[in-house]
Design an enzyme around this catalytic site. Structure first.
Site, PDB file in Angstrom:
ATOM      1  N   ASP A 185       0.824  -1.259  -0.120  1.00  0.00           N
ATOM      2  CA  ASP A 185       0.115   0.196   0.012  1.00  0.00           C
ATOM      3  C   ASP A 185       0.849   1.229   0.026  1.00  0.00           C
ATOM      4  OD1 ASP A 185       0.882  -0.801   2.575  1.00  0.00           O
ATOM      5  OD2 ASP A 185      -0.548   0.632   3.514  1.00  0.00           O
ATOM      6  N   TYR A 206      11.200   3.218   0.917  1.00  0.00           N
ATOM      7  CA  TYR A 206      10.562   1.899   0.957  1.00  0.00           C
ATOM      8  C   TYR A 206       9.642   1.534  -0.252  1.00  0.00           C
ATOM      9  CZ  TYR A 206       7.473  -1.952   2.020  1.00  0.00           C
ATOM     10  OH  TYR A 206       6.945  -3.492   1.870  1.00  0.00           O
TER      11      TYR A 206
HETATM   12  N1  LIG Z   1       4.900  -6.653   6.757  1.00  0.00           N
HETATM   13  C1  LIG Z   1       4.028  -5.636   6.147  1.00  0.00           C
HETATM   14  O1  LIG Z   1       3.402  -5.377   6.882  1.00  0.00           O
HETATM   15  C2  LIG Z   1       3.881  -5.573   4.677  1.00  0.00           C
HETATM   16  C3  LIG Z   1       3.017  -4.701   4.378  1.00  0.00           C
HETATM   17  C4  LIG Z   1       2.976  -4.403   2.805  1.00  0.00           C
HETATM   18  C5  LIG Z   1       3.733  -5.263   2.034  1.00  0.00           C
HETATM   19  N2  LIG Z   1       4.342  -6.031   2.240  1.00  0.00           N
HETATM   20  C6  LIG Z   1       5.351  -6.915   1.576  1.00  0.00           C
HETATM   21  O2  LIG Z   1       5.105  -8.426   1.891  1.00  0.00           O
HETATM   22  C7  LIG Z   1       6.458  -9.158   1.407  1.00  0.00           C
HETATM   23  C8  LIG Z   1       6.489  -9.915   2.606  1.00  0.00           C
HETATM   24  O3  LIG Z   1       6.901  -9.174   3.734  1.00  0.00           O
HETATM   25  P1  LIG Z   1       7.231  -9.847   5.122  1.00  0.00           P
HETATM   26  O4  LIG Z   1       6.353  -9.106   6.200  1.00  0.00           O
HETATM   27  O5  LIG Z   1       7.176 -11.280   4.992  1.00  0.00           O
HETATM   28  O6  LIG Z   1       8.868  -9.292   5.427  1.00  0.00           O
HETATM   29  P2  LIG Z   1      10.049 -10.197   5.975  1.00  0.00           P
HETATM   30  O7  LIG Z   1       9.565 -10.743   7.115  1.00  0.00           O
HETATM   31  O8  LIG Z   1      10.948  -8.839   6.412  1.00  0.00           O
HETATM   32  O9  LIG Z   1      10.558 -10.868   5.073  1.00  0.00           O
HETATM   33  C9  LIG Z   1      11.176 -10.623   3.972  1.00  0.00           C
HETATM   34  C10 LIG Z   1      12.406 -11.615   3.867  1.00  0.00           C
HETATM   35  O10 LIG Z   1      13.091 -11.391   2.542  1.00  0.00           O
HETATM   36  C11 LIG Z   1      14.525 -11.638   2.659  1.00  0.00           C
HETATM   37  N3  LIG Z   1      15.441 -10.784   2.098  1.00  0.00           N
HETATM   38  C12 LIG Z   1      15.864  -9.570   1.883  1.00  0.00           C
HETATM   39  N4  LIG Z   1      16.809  -9.368   1.225  1.00  0.00           N
HETATM   40  C13 LIG Z   1      16.896 -10.227   0.589  1.00  0.00           C
HETATM   41  C14 LIG Z   1      17.686 -10.820  -0.491  1.00  0.00           C
HETATM   42  N5  LIG Z   1      18.552 -10.024  -1.312  1.00  0.00           N
HETATM   43  N6  LIG Z   1      17.473 -12.055  -1.087  1.00  0.00           N
HETATM   44  C15 LIG Z   1      16.715 -12.829  -0.852  1.00  0.00           C
HETATM   45  N7  LIG Z   1      15.888 -12.688   0.616  1.00  0.00           N
HETATM   46  C16 LIG Z   1      16.073 -11.499   0.969  1.00  0.00           C
HETATM   47  C17 LIG Z   1      14.559 -11.259   4.469  1.00  0.00           C
HETATM   48  O11 LIG Z   1      15.822 -11.848   4.826  1.00  0.00           O
HETATM   49  P3  LIG Z   1      16.497 -11.419   6.026  1.00  0.00           P
HETATM   50  O12 LIG Z   1      15.827 -11.796   7.242  1.00  0.00           O
HETATM   51  O13 LIG Z   1      17.757 -12.147   5.996  1.00  0.00           O
HETATM   52  O14 LIG Z   1      16.682 -10.125   5.848  1.00  0.00           O
HETATM   53  C18 LIG Z   1      13.367 -11.710   4.873  1.00  0.00           C
HETATM   54  O15 LIG Z   1      13.347 -13.077   5.170  1.00  0.00           O
HETATM   55  C19 LIG Z   1       7.218  -8.112   1.051  1.00  0.00           C
HETATM   56  O16 LIG Z   1       7.344  -7.842  -0.318  1.00  0.00           O
HETATM   57  C20 LIG Z   1       6.775  -6.828   1.800  1.00  0.00           C
HETATM   58  O17 LIG Z   1       7.350  -5.693   1.187  1.00  0.00           O
HETATM   59  C21 LIG Z   1       4.946  -6.181   3.797  1.00  0.00           C
END
Ligand SMILES: NC(=O)c1ccc[n+]([C@@H]2O[C@H](COP(=O)([O-])OP(=O)(O)OC[C@H]3O[C@@H](n4cnc5c(N)ncnc54)[C@H](OP(=O)(O)O)[C@@H]3O)[C@@H](O)[C@H]2O)c1
Length: 285
Positions: free
Chosen positions: A106, A129
């Site tokens: 969002d 971001y």
């Molecule tokens: N969380 C929210 O509220 C939210 C809201 C809207 C959209 N999203 C989107 O939803 C998706 C999932 O989010 P999430 O909450 O699951 O985030 P998360 O828990 O931070 O997971 C992201 C994962 O990506 C990994 N990562 C980072 N850099 C990387 C790289 N170069 N190569 C491979 N893996 C890498 C991270 O590993 P490390 O831990 O080693 O860094 C982490 O395990 C993302 O696309 C995010 O933008 C999230």
């Protein structure tokens, strides 16, 4: 494993959403998770090798640079992961003939809207971001003809840290919590989002989707609901965004219309409070 099982490759498999996705692997749909240690998406060669090894029908791309405030101080790294990493996967997926489903946010909108953003509304990200995630969308759209972009919001679940877990932790330590009431949006339970992503990735209904649990609340109302549903008696005080300045601006209005879900005949995600209840039950279990 059945001969006609579909294979979906999950990037960011150790993240909050990635872990939920991998857990949903079944005989019919096999989910193969690659964490950053196995597949660093900023490395095109690794992307190519991973896709060549797994030969997935689709990639669910859940890896991202998600440290919203930190991104303001290290934009290069945020763009490298969210924009270039997505580009690399788009190239590798195209070479393998795999679909690519990119999880976006969002934060691509400016948050100054007054009615729900639909999938075709103009984007205008305000933070590094948000801009880097939008850059990933643009690269994917220009490089792939078999893509899904799924924008979600306020994600929480069993794995990793999130707002719900933070509230429960604070409730155990304090008598009162103060939460912003002038930012509104829709919470999203990873379980419901993961189910939708898996369903979507099996179709050819390509394009942009908005997917969160349905209904709207402020962070303050969300916190109140977390405490009510958990039977926790704690004083919850509302405050404004101005009272808690952060390095990256937060969208005030994050409500998204789920037009593409409706128009393509999918079932929308359940109401946010129902999902919260299910999550709290799962946490207890
Ligand atoms: N969380 C929210 O509220 C939210 C809201 C809207 C959209 N999203 C989107 O939803 C998706 C999932 O989010 P999430 O909450 O699951 O985030 P998360 O828990 O931070 O997971 C992201 C994962 O990506 C990994 N990562 C980072 N850099 C990387 C790289 N170069 N190569 C491979 N893996 C890498 C991270 O590993 P490390 O831990 O080693 O860094 C982490 O395990 C993302 O696309 C995010 O933008 C999230």
């Amino acid at each position: 494993m059945s001969g006609n099982a579909l294979t979906l490759l999950v990037t960011g498999a150790n993240g909050q959403l990635g872990q939920e996705l991998v857990r949903m692997s079944s005989d019919r749909v096999r989910l193969v998770g690659y964490g950053r240690d196995q597949l660093d998406i900023t490395d095109l060669k690794q992307c190519r090798e991973a896709l060549a090894a797994v030969r997935p029908d689709a990639v669910i791309h859940a890896a991202a640079y998600t440290a919203v405030d930190k991104a303001e101080a290290e934009p290069d790294e945020a763009y490298r992961v969210n924009a270039l990493g997505t580009r690399n996967l788009a190239i590798a997926a195209r070479e393998q003939g795999a679909k690519l489903c990119y999880v976006s946010t969002d934060y691509v909108f400016n948050g100054r809207g007054t009615s729900p953003y639909n999938e075709y509304d103009n984007t205008d990200p305000q933070s590094v971001y948000g801009k880097s995630k939008r850059a990933g969308e643009v690269l994917l759209q220009s490089l792939s003809d078999r893509y899904f972009i799924v924008r979600t919001s306020w994600v929480y679940g069993k794995y990793g840290n999130n707002f719900v877990k933070t509230m429960l932790k604070l409730a155990a330590e304090r008598d009162s919590v103060t939460v912003v009431e002038d930012q509104i949006g829709s919470p999203t339970y990873t379980y419901d989002l993961a189910k939708f992503l898996i369903e979507l990735a099996q179709t050819e209904a390509y394009g942009i989707y908005h997917a969160s649990n349905t209904g709207v609340c402020s962070w303050y109302e969300f916190a109140q609901a977390i405490f009510e549903e958990s039977g926790i008696a704690i004083r919850t005080e509302p405050c404004t965004t101005e009272q808690f300045p952060r390095p990256a601006p937060r969208p005030a209005y994050s409500v998204m219309d789920h037009a593409a879900i409706r128009q393509n005949g999918f079932t929308d995600l359940r109401p946010w409070r129902e999902a919260l209840r299910a999550f709290l039950k799962e946490l207890e279990g």
